[in-house]
Design a protein around this motif. Structure first.
Motif, PDB file in Angstrom:
ATOM      1  N   GLY B 244       0.827  -1.210   0.000  1.00  0.00           N
ATOM      2  CA  GLY B 244       0.000   0.000   0.000  1.00  0.00           C
ATOM      3  C   GLY B 244       0.857   1.253   0.000  1.00  0.00           C
ATOM      4  O   GLY B 244       0.560   2.231  -0.712  1.00  0.00           O
ATOM      5  N   ILE B 248       1.359   4.308  -2.959  1.00  0.00           N
ATOM      6  CA  ILE B 248       1.292   5.768  -2.746  1.00  0.00           C
ATOM      7  C   ILE B 248       2.552   6.435  -3.305  1.00  0.00           C
ATOM      8  O   ILE B 248       2.473   7.419  -4.042  1.00  0.00           O
ATOM      9  CB  ILE B 248       1.119   6.108  -1.244  1.00  0.00           C
ATOM     10  CG1 ILE B 248      -0.209   5.565  -0.720  1.00  0.00           C
ATOM     11  CG2 ILE B 248       1.196   7.628  -1.032  1.00  0.00           C
ATOM     12  CD1 ILE B 248      -0.459   5.828   0.766  1.00  0.00           C
ATOM     13  N   THR B 251       2.572   7.054  -6.984  1.00  0.00           N
ATOM     14  CA  THR B 251       1.805   8.171  -7.566  1.00  0.00           C
ATOM     15  C   THR B 251       2.642   9.455  -7.570  1.00  0.00           C
ATOM     16  O   THR B 251       2.293  10.408  -8.246  1.00  0.00           O
ATOM     17  CB  THR B 251       0.483   8.462  -6.807  1.00  0.00           C
ATOM     18  OG1 THR B 251       0.776   8.923  -5.486  1.00  0.00           O
ATOM     19  CG2 THR B 251      -0.425   7.248  -6.756  1.00  0.00           C
ATOM     20  N   LYS B 281      -3.318  -4.073  -5.737  1.00  0.00           N
ATOM     21  CA  LYS B 281      -4.645  -3.775  -5.187  1.00  0.00           C
ATOM     22  C   LYS B 281      -4.817  -2.264  -5.020  1.00  0.00           C
ATOM     23  O   LYS B 281      -5.904  -1.724  -5.219  1.00  0.00           O
ATOM     24  CB  LYS B 281      -4.716  -4.445  -3.806  1.00  0.00           C
ATOM     25  CG  LYS B 281      -6.019  -4.945  -3.348  1.00  0.00           C
ATOM     26  CD  LYS B 281      -5.860  -5.876  -2.121  1.00  0.00           C
ATOM     27  CE  LYS B 281      -5.063  -5.304  -0.969  1.00  0.00           C
ATOM     28  NZ  LYS B 281      -4.831  -6.236   0.136  1.00  0.00           N
ATOM     29  N   TYR B 282      -3.755  -1.573  -4.642  1.00  0.00           N
ATOM     30  CA  TYR B 282      -3.857  -0.155  -4.305  1.00  0.00           C
ATOM     31  C   TYR B 282      -3.297   0.783  -5.373  1.00  0.00           C
ATOM     32  O   TYR B 282      -3.545   1.984  -5.324  1.00  0.00           O
ATOM     33  CB  TYR B 282      -3.103   0.119  -2.993  1.00  0.00           C
ATOM     34  CG  TYR B 282      -3.630  -0.652  -1.810  1.00  0.00           C
ATOM     35  CD1 TYR B 282      -4.957  -0.490  -1.398  1.00  0.00           C
ATOM     36  CD2 TYR B 282      -2.827  -1.542  -1.107  1.00  0.00           C
ATOM     37  CE1 TYR B 282      -5.453  -1.200  -0.307  1.00  0.00           C
ATOM     38  CE2 TYR B 282      -3.313  -2.252  -0.013  1.00  0.00           C
ATOM     39  CZ  TYR B 282      -4.627  -2.074   0.376  1.00  0.00           C
ATOM     40  OH  TYR B 282      -5.112  -2.764   1.456  1.00  0.00           O
ATOM     41  N   ALA B 283      -2.523   0.259  -6.329  1.00  0.00           N
ATOM     42  CA  ALA B 283      -1.809   1.134  -7.268  1.00  0.00           C
ATOM     43  C   ALA B 283      -2.754   1.823  -8.248  1.00  0.00           C
ATOM     44  O   ALA B 283      -3.778   1.252  -8.649  1.00  0.00           O
ATOM     45  CB  ALA B 283      -0.759   0.335  -8.025  1.00  0.00           C
ATOM     46  N   PHE B 284      -2.402   3.030  -8.646  1.00  0.00           N
ATOM     47  CA  PHE B 284      -3.115   3.780  -9.691  1.00  0.00           C
ATOM     48  C   PHE B 284      -2.993   2.992 -10.995  1.00  0.00           C
ATOM     49  O   PHE B 284      -1.954   2.379 -11.268  1.00  0.00           O
ATOM     50  CB  PHE B 284      -2.473   5.159  -9.829  1.00  0.00           C
ATOM     51  CG  PHE B 284      -3.089   6.023 -10.900  1.00  0.00           C
ATOM     52  CD1 PHE B 284      -4.457   6.283 -10.909  1.00  0.00           C
ATOM     53  CD2 PHE B 284      -2.304   6.595 -11.894  1.00  0.00           C
ATOM     54  CE1 PHE B 284      -5.019   7.086 -11.894  1.00  0.00           C
ATOM     55  CE2 PHE B 284      -2.860   7.402 -12.880  1.00  0.00           C
ATOM     56  CZ  PHE B 284      -4.223   7.650 -12.876  1.00  0.00           C
ATOM     57  N   ALA B 286      -2.332   3.345 -14.132  1.00  0.00           N
ATOM     58  CA  ALA B 286      -1.152   3.432 -15.008  1.00  0.00           C
ATOM     59  C   ALA B 286       0.066   2.738 -14.407  1.00  0.00           C
ATOM     60  O   ALA B 286       0.981   2.353 -15.137  1.00  0.00           O
ATOM     61  CB  ALA B 286      -0.824   4.895 -15.296  1.00  0.00           C
ATOM     62  N   CYS B 287       0.083   2.584 -13.097  1.00  0.00           N
ATOM     63  CA  CYS B 287       1.277   2.056 -12.406  1.00  0.00           C
ATOM     64  C   CYS B 287       1.106   0.627 -11.916  1.00  0.00           C
ATOM     65  O   CYS B 287       2.006   0.082 -11.266  1.00  0.00           O
ATOM     66  CB  CYS B 287       1.621   2.951 -11.219  1.00  0.00           C
ATOM     67  SG  CYS B 287       1.726   4.698 -11.615  1.00  0.00           S
ATOM     68  N   LYS B 288      -0.031   0.007 -12.213  1.00  0.00           N
ATOM     69  CA  LYS B 288      -0.318  -1.323 -11.640  1.00  0.00           C
ATOM     70  C   LYS B 288       0.694  -2.385 -12.062  1.00  0.00           C
ATOM     71  O   LYS B 288       0.984  -3.302 -11.315  1.00  0.00           O
ATOM     72  CB  LYS B 288      -1.731  -1.787 -12.023  1.00  0.00           C
ATOM     73  CG  LYS B 288      -2.805  -1.299 -11.049  1.00  0.00           C
ATOM     74  CD  LYS B 288      -4.085  -2.096 -11.145  1.00  0.00           C
ATOM     75  CE  LYS B 288      -5.266  -1.343 -10.543  1.00  0.00           C
ATOM     76  NZ  LYS B 288      -5.190  -1.105  -9.104  1.00  0.00           N
ATOM     77  N   THR B 290       3.873  -1.899 -12.835  1.00  0.00           N
ATOM     78  CA  THR B 290       5.269  -1.552 -12.526  1.00  0.00           C
ATOM     79  C   THR B 290       5.938  -2.730 -11.812  1.00  0.00           C
ATOM     80  O   THR B 290       5.436  -3.196 -10.787  1.00  0.00           O
ATOM     81  CB  THR B 290       5.302  -0.296 -11.630  1.00  0.00           C
ATOM     82  OG1 THR B 290       4.642   0.758 -12.328  1.00  0.00           O
ATOM     83  CG2 THR B 290       6.732   0.114 -11.301  1.00  0.00           C
TER      84      THR B 290
END
Lengths: 312, 312
Positions: B244, B248, B251, B281-284, B286-288, B290
């Motif tokens: 998590g 953050i 982002t 689960k928590y990533a934006f 565009a970044c999932k 990564t």
């Protein structure tokens, strides 16, 4: 360094244009309509045309211009390609290359919130700071990260997408992005209204907000400034979530200043005090005194930042 | 570009030294003792001496050397001044200037975790990536942020202090830094042990961990890999908090890769899978995707990153 540069800020309805001297003086400012028809194919030619006309009318030669910077509402990678910009009806587009070809001038492109951050770091609230975090509280929450005087666009053009930092893991309602618990769900104008409505529903307590037919973020902030207990509770929750998120972001880039922009920031010092109080509670010791301030360039931040991108 | 450069990684007991070719080939590697007596005043002269000796023994001339990079355990600002380094008994010190004077070579300084991140981005797990987040899970949690191929040192030298991101606002126990709820309290080796002890105390459930006289992070991770239900629960909590937090951080700078280093990372792929599952689960959006990967340079990351800092 030449004498002039152009800064362009493309919105869904108008394109803001600025002619700058490279020392940062805004020489001229005007707008044209954003023609979104035909998949937005007229937007860049329109921009090239208005720049050409402005140069002709002011008798400015190409050699006197450093270039054209442009900010658009969508993710832009560090090559200056926009990945998509739904409000402009654009898909993937080699934005800086196309603008360079159309204008015959060097061009650079960035995401609009990132570009606004650069504007504030150049000539706005954080003028002269090389390391800035900007968060814009509007309908949504945008952001821009400046490191070493440059925009952090990120690998997928998602640098500064701090509005979608997932900061509240228990959230049940979904954000527009599909995730749950994004900062935007609490700290945007929409988020503040949502929080106020929840608070109003959860009690029968008296509040000025009960007199409103349609609650706005401004109404919540006005009631907060007037000391309305329910509004104070709402803004304390917003400040806690936003201040806490800023404290986390600050451990990443350790900025010299944190700038709050967007419509909500018009609430001014009381809002800043509310955010700062909670920020200090959570911030790492070295960053506790980092100043939090309101943006000062308003709607011009975008053209300033866009112009700054191309100055040699 | 010259032929050689030096990378120095100063620890509390030994100074690791590397002689590199500027293409990244490690030519020679050795260690000297960190002499902390007299407020650590012997450390830099000792480093200058060992560099001089190495150059003499290899018949390397000053003109052939790009410079000396140095990483130290403490905050370093972008001028190369260290603000304090308690393990070296240093207060404020113009580190890069002093080292430059002592060696007669260009010198640059950085925080050790930041410098290790640069090493991993140069020749390690994320080789070639310009935009990286490194998190080191050791006794504490360190971090390093690389943007555009450079270290983000931050305004107070606190760039990458992500171990002190306050991510659990309800925490009752205090972190070493004085705050509560820092990432370090959960994801460090110490944090993992703390979490395991809490879980063991809260139930009577069978677990391999009950057979240990002194629980270590390695024991928890081994039990996790063996499918021990209680250890799985502990690591799921750790993964949730760390994944998590990384979501953050992503982002902010939208990295090309996230690298996990430090002693805990020796747990390898099962740990990475655990972190990745929660990160996604928590990533934006565009970044999932990564990639999250283990560091590959081990204890050499510091000398690689230090050397990279000075290459022209």
């Amino acid at each position: 360094m030449s004498k002039y540069c152009f800064g362009i800020d493309v919105g869904g309805t108008t394109v803001k244009c600025g002619l700058f001297r490279t020392d940062g003086t805004l020489e001229d400012k005007w707008e044209i309509v954003t023609r979104t028809e035909d998949s937005g194919s007229k937007i860049l030619p329109d921009i090239a045309k208005t720049i050409e006309e402005k140069m002709a009318s002011k008798n400015i030669k190409k050699e006197e211009v450093d270039g054209v910077g442009i900010g658009v509402p969508g993710p832009v990678n560090d090559k200056g390609d926009v990945l998509c910009a739904v409000n402009l009806y654009w898909g993937y587009k080699e934005l800086s290359r196309e603008l360079q070809e159309l204008t015959g001038l060097p061009a650079k492109a960035g995401n609009d919130a990132n570009v606004a951050a650069l504007g504030e770091a150049w000539k706005g609230a954080a003028a002269g700071a090389k390391n800035v975090i900007l968060v814009t509280l509007g309908t949504g929450v945008g952001g821009g990260i400046i490191v070493d005087g440059k925009i952090v666009s990120g690998h997928h053009g998602a640098g500064g997408e701090i509005g979608h930092a997932s900061v509240m893991h228990g959230e049940e309602e979904a954000c527009n992005c599909g995730n749950r618990g994004c900062l935007e769900q609490y700290a945007s104008a929409t988020g503040i209204v949502r929080m106020a409505k929840k608070e109003l529903e959860s009690s029968k307590e008296d509040s000025k907000l009960r007199l409103e037919t349609e609650i706005s973020a401004k109404a919540v902030l006005d009631a907060y400034k007037d000391g309305d207990a329910l509004a104070v509770r709402v803004m304390n929750k917003v400040g806690d979530i936003l201040g806490g998120a800023l404290a986390i972001f600050a451990t990443v880039t350790d900025p010299e200043a944190i700038v709050i922009g967007g419509g909500v920031s018009k609430a001014g010092q009381p809002l800043i005090d509310c955010i700062s109080k909670h920020y200090k509670k959570y911030a790492f010791s070295a960053c506790k005194e980092t100043p939090i301030m309101t943006a000062s360039l308003g709607n011009d931040a975008g053209i300033y930042g866009a112009a700054k991108m191309v100055i040699k």
